[in-house]
Design an enzyme around this catalytic site. Structure first.
Site, mmCIF file in Angstrom:
data_model
loop_
_atom_site.group_PDB
_atom_site.id
_atom_site.type_symbol
_atom_site.label_atom_id
_atom_site.label_comp_id
_atom_site.label_asym_id
_atom_site.label_seq_id
_atom_site.Cartn_x
_atom_site.Cartn_y
_atom_site.Cartn_z
ATOM 1 N N GLY A 1 -30.381 18.048 78.063
ATOM 2 C CA GLY A 1 -29.728 18.980 78.839
ATOM 3 C C GLY A 1 -29.606 20.356 78.195
ATOM 4 O O GLY A 1 -28.729 21.160 78.530
ATOM 5 N N ASN B 1 -31.683 22.668 78.339
ATOM 6 C CA ASN B 1 -32.294 23.847 79.387
ATOM 7 C C ASN B 1 -31.007 23.874 80.331
ATOM 8 O O ASN B 1 -30.702 24.967 80.881
ATOM 9 C CB ASN B 1 -33.662 23.158 80.036
ATOM 10 C CG ASN B 1 -34.588 23.420 79.080
ATOM 11 O OD1 ASN B 1 -34.985 24.241 78.918
ATOM 12 N ND2 ASN B 1 -35.104 22.284 78.766
ATOM 13 N N HIS C 1 -38.718 11.511 86.072
ATOM 14 C CA HIS C 1 -39.023 10.602 87.170
ATOM 15 C C HIS C 1 -40.096 11.396 88.050
ATOM 16 O O HIS C 1 -39.940 12.453 88.618
ATOM 17 C CB HIS C 1 -37.924 10.430 87.959
ATOM 18 C CG HIS C 1 -38.009 9.470 89.149
ATOM 19 N ND1 HIS C 1 -38.282 8.168 89.067
ATOM 20 C CD2 HIS C 1 -38.158 9.767 90.411
ATOM 21 C CE1 HIS C 1 -38.318 7.754 90.471
ATOM 22 N NE2 HIS C 1 -38.191 8.735 91.359
ATOM 23 N N ASN D 1 -39.834 22.972 88.795
ATOM 24 C CA ASN D 1 -39.891 22.044 87.793
ATOM 25 C C ASN D 1 -40.196 22.444 86.451
ATOM 26 O O ASN D 1 -41.070 23.474 86.709
ATOM 27 C CB ASN D 1 -40.796 20.579 88.122
ATOM 28 C CG ASN D 1 -41.044 19.705 86.920
ATOM 29 O OD1 ASN D 1 -39.886 19.206 86.240
ATOM 30 N ND2 ASN D 1 -42.013 19.380 86.279
ATOM 31 N N HIS E 1 -42.225 22.190 83.051
ATOM 32 C CA HIS E 1 -43.127 21.571 82.530
ATOM 33 C C HIS E 1 -43.472 22.086 81.235
ATOM 34 O O HIS E 1 -44.199 23.417 81.255
ATOM 35 C CB HIS E 1 -44.283 20.874 83.388
ATOM 36 C CG HIS E 1 -45.441 20.072 82.790
ATOM 37 N ND1 HIS E 1 -44.795 18.772 82.367
ATOM 38 C CD2 HIS E 1 -46.659 20.317 82.390
ATOM 39 C CE1 HIS E 1 -46.022 18.137 81.888
ATOM 40 N NE2 HIS E 1 -46.966 19.061 81.939
ATOM 41 N N ASP F 1 -46.957 17.523 88.170
ATOM 42 C CA ASP F 1 -47.148 19.214 87.621
ATOM 43 C C ASP F 1 -48.260 19.401 88.190
ATOM 44 O O ASP F 1 -48.923 20.561 87.317
ATOM 45 C CB ASP F 1 -47.244 18.427 85.901
ATOM 46 C CG ASP F 1 -46.040 17.917 85.227
ATOM 47 O OD1 ASP F 1 -45.103 18.272 85.815
ATOM 48 O OD2 ASP F 1 -46.384 16.994 84.643
ATOM 49 N N GLU G 1 -38.683 27.552 76.336
ATOM 50 C CA GLU G 1 -38.305 26.860 77.491
ATOM 51 C C GLU G 1 -36.950 27.555 78.001
ATOM 52 O O GLU G 1 -36.968 27.783 79.373
ATOM 53 C CB GLU G 1 -38.230 25.340 77.704
ATOM 54 C CG GLU G 1 -39.509 24.355 77.259
ATOM 55 C CD GLU G 1 -39.109 22.872 77.256
ATOM 56 O OE1 GLU G 1 -39.764 22.009 77.683
ATOM 57 O OE2 GLU G 1 -37.959 22.745 76.758
#
Length: 224
Positions: A15, A17, A106, A125, A127, A167, A198
């Site tokens: 966690g 991010n 997931h 998302n 990536h 993605d 990120e």
């Protein structure tokens, strides 16, 4: 009146991010309120980060769904679909305006995506790769190996819309990361470099998404 965007965050790991987002919210630099952090792993440290910040959490794991079906390709597919359908219900119960997958390991199916899309929810998302490159798991490791083979000279991170193809959703924000000979030879060091990129990209991507959500809400209000 609370004009902060209601945000649900999906995680699987430490966690870091998520912590970057929590920190920016707490300093008032990000106009959002995390309504829940959901993890598919019980021991994800990100859940503890959320609890420390007084953010509601939930643990939603695939295992019990797999146990309810035969260990066949068809049985696993049904289990994943049931899991995704229940995850969608769990998310929608909090009435978020934005859903962010930050290290959520997931692959989400249409059983999750469709109910949220029907409610007009934006799903994004993070990536750690450039668009169209190294989709799926272990993207950092695969990019680093490709660089060592002389096949690429840069990688990156992106925030993108979530669709059923892994993605492959439309990029919202892309940050390129060039490889530096000598400096990036060590995979562990390079991985940390990517993670630090990120943390900034996540904030920028969420800010852009919040802006899109607010503009959409304003259009809906003016046309009502």
């Amino acid at each position: 009146m609370d004009n902060k965007t209601r945000l649900t965050v999906l995680i699987s790991g430490s966690g870091t991010n998520l912590q970057a987002v929590i920190d920016k919210i707490q300093t008032g630099q990000l106009p959002a309120r995390i309504v829940r952090v959901i993890s598919n792993r019980k021991d994800a440290y990100g859940l503890e980060r959320a609890r420390v910040a007084d953010i509601p959490t939930a643990y939603h794991n695939l295992v019990k769904y797999k146990r309810a079906h035969p260990a066949t390709p068809e049985g696993i597919k049904i289990a994943r679909e049931e899991y995704d359908a229940e995850l969608a219900k769990l998310v929608l119960a909090d009435s978020p305006e934005l859903v962010a997958c930050l290290g959520f390991m997931h692959v989400l199916s249409t059983n999750f995506l469709q109910p949220l899309e029907e409610k007009g929810l934006k799903i994004i998302n993070l990536h750690p790769a450039l668009p169209g490159a190294f989709n799926g798991v272990d993207a950092i490791e695969r990019a680093h190996a490709a660089w060592r083979r002389g096949e690429i000279n840069k990688t990156g991170v992106m925030i993108h819309d979530v669709i059923s193809e892994v993605d492959m959703g439309t990029p919202i924000l892309v940050k390129e990361i060039p490889f530096v000979a000598g400096e990036d030879e060590n995979l562990e060091h390079f991985t940390q470099k990517v993670h630090e990129t990120e943390w900034g990209a996540v904030i920028e991507g969420i800010q852009l998404s919040i802006q899109e959500v607010k503009e959409k809400n304003n259009r809906s209000a003016s046309s009502a």
